[in-house]
Design a protein around this motif. Structure first.
Motif, mmCIF file in Angstrom:
data_model
loop_
_atom_site.group_PDB
_atom_site.id
_atom_site.type_symbol
_atom_site.label_atom_id
_atom_site.label_comp_id
_atom_site.label_asym_id
_atom_site.label_seq_id
_atom_site.Cartn_x
_atom_site.Cartn_y
_atom_site.Cartn_z
ATOM 1 N N LEU A 40 1.036 -0.759 0.204
ATOM 2 C CA LEU A 40 0.075 -0.054 0.063
ATOM 3 C C LEU A 40 0.734 1.017 -0.246
ATOM 4 N N GLY A 41 1.193 1.901 -1.289
ATOM 5 C CA GLY A 41 2.185 2.817 -1.312
ATOM 6 C C GLY A 41 1.547 3.808 -0.417
ATOM 7 N N GLN A 42 2.328 4.849 -0.089
ATOM 8 C CA GLN A 42 1.569 6.190 0.802
ATOM 9 C C GLN A 42 2.051 7.480 -0.278
ATOM 10 N N ARG A 43 2.278 7.305 -1.769
ATOM 11 C CA ARG A 43 2.637 8.520 -2.377
ATOM 12 C C ARG A 43 0.853 8.161 -3.189
ATOM 13 N N PRO A 44 0.854 9.852 -3.384
ATOM 14 C CA PRO A 44 -0.521 9.961 -4.027
ATOM 15 C C PRO A 44 -0.431 9.624 -5.393
ATOM 16 N N ARG A 45 -2.071 9.260 -5.736
ATOM 17 C CA ARG A 45 -2.471 8.550 -6.513
ATOM 18 C C ARG A 45 -2.400 9.896 -8.282
ATOM 19 N N LYS A 46 -2.893 10.625 -7.962
ATOM 20 C CA LYS A 46 -2.754 11.727 -8.855
ATOM 21 C C LYS A 46 -1.152 13.127 -8.505
ATOM 22 N N LEU A 47 -0.906 13.783 -9.726
ATOM 23 C CA LEU A 47 0.082 14.486 -10.093
ATOM 24 C C LEU A 47 -0.179 15.450 -9.096
ATOM 25 N N ARG A 48 -1.938 15.652 -8.607
ATOM 26 C CA ARG A 48 -2.237 17.443 -8.830
ATOM 27 C C ARG A 48 -1.283 17.492 -7.017
ATOM 28 N N ASP A 49 -1.591 16.312 -6.555
ATOM 29 C CA ASP A 49 -1.843 15.879 -5.305
ATOM 30 C C ASP A 49 -0.969 16.326 -4.169
ATOM 31 N N TRP A 50 0.774 16.105 -5.217
ATOM 32 C CA TRP A 50 2.116 16.328 -5.066
ATOM 33 C C TRP A 50 2.439 17.851 -3.804
ATOM 34 N N LEU A 51 1.874 18.696 -4.435
ATOM 35 C CA LEU A 51 1.783 20.020 -3.837
ATOM 36 C C LEU A 51 0.768 20.095 -2.297
ATOM 37 N N ASN A 52 -0.211 18.840 -1.913
ATOM 38 C CA ASN A 52 -0.470 18.177 -0.486
ATOM 39 C C ASN A 52 -0.776 17.313 -0.682
ATOM 40 N N PRO A 53 0.773 16.064 -0.252
ATOM 41 C CA PRO A 53 0.633 14.886 0.062
ATOM 42 C C PRO A 53 0.180 14.534 1.281
ATOM 43 N N ILE B 82 5.931 26.081 -9.107
ATOM 44 C CA ILE B 82 4.650 25.312 -8.827
ATOM 45 C C ILE B 82 4.129 24.051 -9.844
ATOM 46 N N LEU B 83 4.315 24.657 -10.771
ATOM 47 C CA LEU B 83 3.617 24.188 -12.299
ATOM 48 C C LEU B 83 4.352 22.319 -11.535
ATOM 49 N N LEU B 84 5.625 22.571 -12.145
ATOM 50 C CA LEU B 84 6.419 21.803 -12.407
ATOM 51 C C LEU B 84 6.879 20.756 -11.091
ATOM 52 N N THR B 85 6.723 21.244 -9.721
ATOM 53 C CA THR B 85 6.874 20.451 -8.576
ATOM 54 C C THR B 85 5.999 18.820 -8.836
ATOM 55 N N PRO B 86 5.244 19.121 -9.109
ATOM 56 C CA PRO B 86 4.735 17.244 -9.594
ATOM 57 C C PRO B 86 6.242 16.069 -10.205
ATOM 58 N N PHE B 87 6.449 17.197 -11.262
ATOM 59 C CA PHE B 87 7.404 16.587 -12.690
ATOM 60 C C PHE B 87 8.993 16.203 -11.566
#
Length: 443
Positions: free
Chosen positions: A18-31, A241-246
């Motif tokens: 069960l990975g703890q990482r977000p499933r959507k890229l946008r959630d990287w800014l508020n994981p 902000i835009l490239l943080t998920p990357f």
């Protein structure tokens, strides 16, 4: 059992982590689902914040926008302007003006230009006031791979990271660039990312108004349905902000990414890993609405070398002229080295050449005052690279340019009438060689 899924009747039961990482890229800014900032606009229009913003804009100088108002004009009525800006932000009536587009030549690419968007001084103060409040919110969520436009992080920090990775055996490089990044930012991708940390609707509307302010070019105003003006105070923050998920997704997949704005590299152990990293990057960037610049993206080995932030980084292959016993610097054949890129050297010489024209209507002392900051800035940036021979050549060339300016011809007796020692000692000309730390004490 939690985290266990039965695949079929015939298959054995296996565990799926069960990975703890977000499933959507946008959630990287508020994981972690941290609490968002709800009330922010009152902190933006606080008079002390507006005064700090104005002070930063004043120190940065810069040209005026489409209203023709310059820094000095704004300063003449600074109290009135700041009070008007505060009133408009409180009432919600603030509306940014279109940016003035100016085409500037691309360094090292004759005939090609980059559009620079210049907001009005009034709008720059507003953007800076907004930036002052956004930085503390977003800085903690930016990734360690991101070095561009961040306090306490410099190009040399990024280069040092890459240098360590290469020395540890990551000799395959994905050298990449993004295509028209600032001009192609998708507002519909960017705004949800900002909303992950900010819930203040008035601040979100303010950012949206800045993005869609329009552009004044070729005598008419054009809409901006996408992009963020390259030259706007807040644009670097929005790009991060835009490239943080990357940044975060590449790191999660185990790739060693180093990014500065839209220029980035990944260091890898093998060519196969580098190719996989490039394909992964393409997929992530496509999700964010960003494209790679195919003409500037490649996979190379360190023996071929690559350019990053003005440096050429490469593994040497030429035999050394001196015997190992006579080389005091510790350099050995086949070691890595960093060197100013051809584009950077050419740009530096163009700047010096432009100011040392024979018909330039200034005195010699004034000329030296103008070229000194250029020499010092460029020299200090590259002084720790392998540049002793290059700096020596450029120093002699600069002296020849100054003699040519003084005596109005290239072939002259300047070496008799105005020797280099006099230029350096009496007239204060900066000597490139003297900027090299290992020999600076001799000057």
């Amino acid at each position: 059992m939690r985290g266990v899924r039965k695949l079929s009747r015939k298959s054995s039961i296996r565990e799926k982590p069960l990975g703890q990482r977000p499933r959507k890229l946008r959630d990287w800014l508020n994981p972690t689902g941290a609490r968002k900032v709800h009330s922010l606009v009152d902190k933006v229009y606080k008079m002390r914040n507006l005064e700090l913003a104005w002070d930063k804009v004043r120190r940065n100088r810069g040209a005026g926008g489409i209203d023709g108002q310059g820094i000095d004009d704004f300063e003449a009525e600074v109290s009135t302007n700041l009070n008007r800006l505060k009133k408009e932000l409180i009432e919600g009536s603030y509306q940014p003006q279109a940016v003035r587009q100016q085409m500037i030549p691309k360094s090292g690419e004759p005939g090609k230009y980059r559009p620079l968007g210049i907001p009005t001084v009034y709008d720059r103060v507003c953007q800076q006031a907004l930036l002052n409040r956004l930085e503390p919110i977003f800085e903690p969520v930016f990734d360690e791979a991101n070095f561009g436009y961040r306090k306490g992080r410099s190009p040399k920090d990024a280069l040092s990271k890459i240098w360590r990775e290469i020395k540890s055996g990551n000799e395959w490089i994905v050298d990449a660039d993004l295509k028209d990044f600032f001009g192609s930012v998708d507002h519909d991708k960017l705004m949800p990312l900002i909303n992950q940390r900010i819930s203040d609707g008035r601040v979100l509307d303010l950012i949206r108004d800045v993005l869609k302010a329009g552009c004044y070019a070729q005598g008419k105003e054009l809409p901006t349905e996408q992009g963020t003006p390259q030259g706007g105070v807040i644009s670097p923050m929005l790009s991060n902000i835009l490239l943080t998920p990357f940044d975060r997704e590449m790191g999660h997949k185990g790739y060693k990414l180093t990014r500065w704005a839209d220029d980035w590299v990944v260091t890898c152990k093998t060519e196969a890993e580098a190719r996989a990293a490039l394909q992964t990057a393409k997929k992530i960037l496509a999700t964010l609405g960003v494209k790679l610049h195919t003409g500037k993206t490649r996979i190379v080995h360190i023996r071929q070398g690559f350019e990053f932030l003005g440096y050429k980084i490469k593994q040497g292959n030429r035999p050394l002229k001196l015997s190992p016993q006579k080389i005091k610097s510790g350099v050995i054949c086949g070691s890595y080295y960093a060197y100013p890129s051809d584009k950077s050297i050419k740009h530096f010489k163009e700047q010096i050449r432009k100011r040392t024209r024979r018909k330039a209507p200034i005195s010699l002392n004034k000329l030296i005052e103008e070229v000194n900051p250029i020499i010092r800035g460029w020299g200090n940036y590259y002084c720790k690279a392998h540049v002793r021979k290059l700096f020596n050549q450029l120093s002699r060339w600069i002296i020849r340019r100054i003699w040519s300016f003084k005596y109005k011809r290239w072939r002259n007796s300047g070496w008799k009438k105005l020797p280099s020692a006099k230029l350096y000692r009496d007239m204060g000309l900066v000597n490139l060689v003297s900027l090299i730390p290992s020999i600076a004490t001799r000057y």
